[in-house]
Design a protein around this motif. Sequence first.
Motif, PDB file in Angstrom:
ATOM      1  N   PRO A 135      53.890  27.235  58.205  1.00 35.05           N
ATOM      2  CA  PRO A 135      53.616  27.562  56.799  1.00 35.05           C
ATOM      3  C   PRO A 135      52.342  28.390  56.691  1.00 35.05           C
ATOM      4  O   PRO A 135      51.417  28.246  57.492  1.00 35.05           O
ATOM      5  N   TRP A 136      52.295  29.283  55.717  1.00 32.78           N
ATOM      6  CA  TRP A 136      51.103  30.085  55.497  1.00 32.78           C
ATOM      7  C   TRP A 136      50.703  30.015  54.032  1.00 32.78           C
ATOM      8  O   TRP A 136      51.476  29.583  53.181  1.00 32.78           O
ATOM      9  N   THR A 137      49.488  30.422  53.757  1.00 35.84           N
ATOM     10  CA  THR A 137      48.919  30.268  52.427  1.00 35.84           C
ATOM     11  C   THR A 137      48.590  31.620  51.822  1.00 35.84           C
ATOM     12  O   THR A 137      48.067  32.507  52.507  1.00 35.84           O
ATOM     13  N   VAL A 138      48.905  31.773  50.550  1.00 37.28           N
ATOM     14  CA  VAL A 138      48.530  32.955  49.774  1.00 37.28           C
ATOM     15  C   VAL A 138      47.513  32.510  48.731  1.00 37.28           C
ATOM     16  O   VAL A 138      47.778  31.596  47.944  1.00 37.28           O
ATOM     17  N   ARG A 139      46.348  33.148  48.736  1.00 39.49           N
ATOM     18  CA  ARG A 139      45.293  32.798  47.776  1.00 39.49           C
ATOM     19  C   ARG A 139      44.926  34.025  46.954  1.00 39.49           C
ATOM     20  O   ARG A 139      45.132  35.166  47.390  1.00 39.49           O
ATOM     21  N   PHE A 140      44.364  33.781  45.786  1.00 39.19           N
ATOM     22  CA  PHE A 140      43.929  34.853  44.902  1.00 39.19           C
ATOM     23  C   PHE A 140      42.473  34.630  44.526  1.00 39.19           C
ATOM     24  O   PHE A 140      41.952  33.518  44.595  1.00 39.19           O
ATOM     25  N   GLY A 141      41.822  35.722  44.101  1.00 34.67           N
ATOM     26  CA  GLY A 141      40.434  35.633  43.666  1.00 34.67           C
ATOM     27  C   GLY A 141      40.332  34.946  42.322  1.00 34.67           C
ATOM     28  O   GLY A 141      41.324  34.516  41.735  1.00 34.67           O
ATOM     29  N   ASP A 142      39.104  34.855  41.794  1.00 30.47           N
ATOM     30  CA  ASP A 142      38.913  34.188  40.520  1.00 30.47           C
ATOM     31  C   ASP A 142      38.922  35.190  39.372  1.00 30.47           C
ATOM     32  O   ASP A 142      39.102  36.389  39.563  1.00 30.47           O
ATOM     33  N   GLU A 143      38.709  34.655  38.155  1.00 24.92           N
ATOM     34  CA  GLU A 143      38.861  35.462  36.945  1.00 24.92           C
ATOM     35  C   GLU A 143      37.747  36.473  36.741  1.00 24.92           C
ATOM     36  O   GLU A 143      37.796  37.284  35.813  1.00 24.92           O
ATOM     37  N   ARG A 144      36.726  36.479  37.613  1.00 29.07           N
ATOM     38  CA  ARG A 144      35.618  37.410  37.457  1.00 29.07           C
ATOM     39  C   ARG A 144      35.884  38.760  38.117  1.00 29.07           C
ATOM     40  O   ARG A 144      35.061  39.672  38.026  1.00 29.07           O
ATOM     41  N   ALA A 145      37.005  38.932  38.792  1.00 26.86           N
ATOM     42  CA  ALA A 145      37.324  40.189  39.463  1.00 26.86           C
ATOM     43  C   ALA A 145      37.621  41.287  38.438  1.00 26.86           C
ATOM     44  O   ALA A 145      37.782  41.034  37.248  1.00 26.86           O
ATOM     45  N   ASN A 146      37.693  42.526  38.931  1.00 29.41           N
ATOM     46  CA  ASN A 146      38.053  43.667  38.091  1.00 29.41           C
ATOM     47  C   ASN A 146      39.374  43.411  37.379  1.00 29.41           C
ATOM     48  O   ASN A 146      40.336  42.940  37.985  1.00 29.41           O
ATOM     49  N   GLN A 147      39.451  43.758  36.067  1.00 32.29           N
ATOM     50  CA  GLN A 147      40.619  43.401  35.274  1.00 32.29           C
ATOM     51  C   GLN A 147      41.902  44.037  35.801  1.00 32.29           C
ATOM     52  O   GLN A 147      42.944  43.386  35.867  1.00 32.29           O
ATOM     53  N   GLU A 148      41.862  45.313  36.182  1.00 32.27           N
ATOM     54  CA  GLU A 148      43.092  45.946  36.668  1.00 32.27           C
ATOM     55  C   GLU A 148      43.518  45.348  37.999  1.00 32.27           C
ATOM     56  O   GLU A 148      44.714  45.232  38.275  1.00 32.27           O
ATOM     57  N   LEU A 149      42.573  44.936  38.826  1.00 30.58           N
ATOM     58  CA  LEU A 149      42.918  44.267  40.076  1.00 30.58           C
ATOM     59  C   LEU A 149      43.571  42.923  39.796  1.00 30.58           C
ATOM     60  O   LEU A 149      44.550  42.548  40.446  1.00 30.58           O
ATOM     61  N   ILE A 150      43.039  42.199  38.804  1.00 28.56           N
ATOM     62  CA  ILE A 150      43.645  40.920  38.419  1.00 28.56           C
ATOM     63  C   ILE A 150      45.083  41.143  37.954  1.00 28.56           C
ATOM     64  O   ILE A 150      46.000  40.420  38.356  1.00 28.56           O
ATOM     65  N   GLU A 151      45.296  42.160  37.119  1.00 33.65           N
ATOM     66  CA  GLU A 151      46.645  42.449  36.634  1.00 33.65           C
ATOM     67  C   GLU A 151      47.556  42.845  37.781  1.00 33.65           C
ATOM     68  O   GLU A 151      48.743  42.470  37.809  1.00 33.65           O
ATOM     69  N   SER A 152      47.029  43.589  38.760  1.00 34.11           N
ATOM     70  CA  SER A 152      47.824  43.980  39.926  1.00 34.11           C
ATOM     71  C   SER A 152      48.240  42.764  40.732  1.00 34.11           C
ATOM     72  O   SER A 152      49.365  42.682  41.236  1.00 34.11           O
TER      73      SER A 152
END
Length: 270
Positions: A135-152
């Motif tokens: 099994p592998w894990t996919v993680r994401f950054g937090d809400e402070r990242a660049n808005q367009e990157l968050i949307e991507s």
Amino acid sequence: MHTLSLVIPTKDRPHLLRRALRSIAAQDRRPIEVVIVDDGSATACADVVSEYPDLNIVVHRNEQSVGAAAARNIGAMSAKGSLIGFLDDDDEYLPGALSNVLGFWQRPERKVSLTWCGAEISPIPGVADTELPEPWTVRFGDERANQELIESQLLSVGIGFGVFVCASAFSRVQGFDHRYKLVEDTDFFLRFLGNGYGVAPLDIVGVRLHQHAGERLTNSTHNLRRSNECVSLLWRHRRYLSGRPLLRTQLVRRTKRLRSIDELDGIETY
């Protein structure tokens, strides 16, 4: 203080539904209800539901299947919580997921109406499998990242990645468009963003997504229809995407990966 409703569409997979409900029952924070939409199963799921008397489970049974998008709408529109979480019947929450999610949503400085989280991807052996990857894990950054990157990041996931949405916002954008069978989550996300709602990834791994060898909507046999639906999204959301070049490029590339590039000459002009 938010109240939480969970929505689970299911069809003819009682053994998997049982595992999903078990993962909810094991949480240290409970939802006020679990809304199961039985989408035309040959046998009703009452036996499975009866195994979890401590969960407030509400079952909506469709005599005929209406599809995942419409089934989720039925569950979400009937939900009583101010916050709605979506879980597929073949996936499960990891321990502590709901307390982490509610902890974020109850922060006074929160300014978003939709969140999602990281996931553990767990392969399930098929008949011909001799060796499986770990099994592998996919993680994401937090809400402070660049808005367009968050949307991507949002457009790279599906509804199964621990998506939680404000019930009033879900209602205002009119839920999922059931005319889409394979990209209804991407269409929903784009309409959500286009209506000005904020979104954020949570820096937690909250769900376990089970991959398996059986019939799945992500199978390559659906590539042509998925590509056609992506073309439809490019056209439908062209105005919003014209101001989001990163999202637009992401969707164009996804569309091209699914079929011959020669068949899609001019797709960049949409």
